[in-house]
Design an enzyme around this catalytic site. Structure first.
Site, PDB file in Angstrom:
ATOM      1  CD  GLU A  78      -2.938  -1.136   0.577  1.00  0.00           C
ATOM      2  OE1 GLU A  78      -3.422   0.073  -0.286  1.00  0.00           O
ATOM      3  OE2 GLU A  78      -3.516  -2.124   0.027  1.00  0.00           O
ATOM      4  CB  CYS A 141      -6.360  -2.860   6.614  1.00  0.00           C
ATOM      5  SG  CYS A 141      -6.724  -4.634   7.242  1.00  0.00           S
ATOM      6  CG  HIS A 165      -4.633  -4.839   1.953  1.00  0.00           C
ATOM      7  ND1 HIS A 165      -4.496  -3.484   1.911  1.00  0.00           N
ATOM      8  CD2 HIS A 165      -5.696  -6.015   2.944  1.00  0.00           C
ATOM      9  CE1 HIS A 165      -5.470  -3.820   3.009  1.00  0.00           C
ATOM     10  NE2 HIS A 165      -6.099  -4.451   3.139  1.00  0.00           N
TER      11      HIS A 165
HETATM   12  N1  PCA Z   1      -8.250  -7.411   6.121  1.00  0.00           N
HETATM   13  C1  PCA Z   1      -9.618  -6.237   6.546  1.00  0.00           C
HETATM   14  C2  PCA Z   1      -9.242  -6.010   8.968  1.00  0.00           C
HETATM   15  C3  PCA Z   1      -8.551  -6.895   8.667  1.00  0.00           C
HETATM   16  C4  PCA Z   1      -7.671  -7.561   7.446  1.00  0.00           C
HETATM   17  O1  PCA Z   1      -7.145  -8.549   7.039  1.00  0.00           O
HETATM   18  C5  PCA Z   1      -9.098  -4.696   5.950  1.00  0.00           C
HETATM   19  O2  PCA Z   1      -8.634  -4.749   4.499  1.00  0.00           O
HETATM   20  O3  PCA Z   1      -9.786  -3.614   6.245  1.00  0.00           O
END
Ligand code: PCA
Length: 208
Positions: A78, A141, A165
């Site tokens: 990100e 996240c 991610h």
């Molecule tokens: N993904 C979520 C919250 C926890 C996770 O693993 C997100 O992308 O916000």
């Protein structure tokens, strides 16, 4: 060099979260750098408290948070954390925050300190799909990613931090059509390559 690397636990009716599964399977050392692994609950408040405690206790050079982004096909470092939360579903503590800032005295957004272009290139070089993401969403996240950046600004100026991610695992898409997934072993290979790239570029600018 020390990394604090975290993975979220399952949320929103999923039985597994690839984030913590991949983090658990990473080596304890890469190129002499130490990896400290931590499971973080998918809860707005507790995730913030836990990460601050872990930073104080471990004094890492890097904090890397890993989360699931169901529907993505690639490992996605990100670029930016935004000061905004707007959740469609409750977190694991039953909390649902809508249209509000994460910290009212924080910046609108913070850019990651990670060399995200070098990371994407390194992941692709080991044959695994990767691309930069320009939004970590508006749920837990992004909230944790933003909180670490906020802590960095206020308390830990030497810290470098970022967020990665990962897609669903194959077992999560058995009953979902047209949804991509990635195997756990590919995620481990990809994240290891990304960490190698971070270590190699420590103290240098990202590639262009
Ligand atoms: N993904 C979520 C919250 C926890 C996770 O693993 C997100 O992308 O916000």
């Amino acid at each position: 060099m020390k990394f604090l690397i975290t993975g979220f636990n399952p949320f929103n009716a999923e039985k597994i979260n690839p984030a913590i599964e991949v983090v658990k399977r990473l080596p304890d050392q890469i190129k002499g750098a130490q990896l400290i692994k931590l499971e973080i609950p998918t809860e707005f408040k507790k995730s913030q408290d836990l990460i601050k405690k872990a930073i104080i206790e471990n004094q890492p050079d890097y904090v890397i948070n890993v989360g699931q982004a169901g529907g993505r096909f690639a490992i996605t470092p990100e670029r930016v954390a935004i000061n905004f939360v707007d959740s469609k579903v409750k977190d694991n503590a039953g909390e649902q925050l809508i249209n509000q800032p994460i910290h009212s005295d924080g910046k609108t957004a913070y850019f990651t300190q990670l060399p995200i272009k070098a990371m994407v290139q390194a992941i692709r070089q080991v044959g695994i799909p990767s691309e930069i993401s320009n939004s970590a969403g508006t749920y837990v996240c992004n909230s944790l990613f933003y909180h670490v950046q906020y802590l960095r600004e206020k308390n830990f100026p030497n810290l470098k931090a970022g967020f990665i991610h990962v897609p669903f695992l194959p077992q999560q898409i058995v009953n979902r059509s047209h949804t991509p997934a990635m195997s756990l072993s590919d995620m481990v290979t990809g994240l290891t390559a990304a960490l190698n790239a971070i270590i190699e570029r420590d103290g240098l600018e990202d590639i262009k």
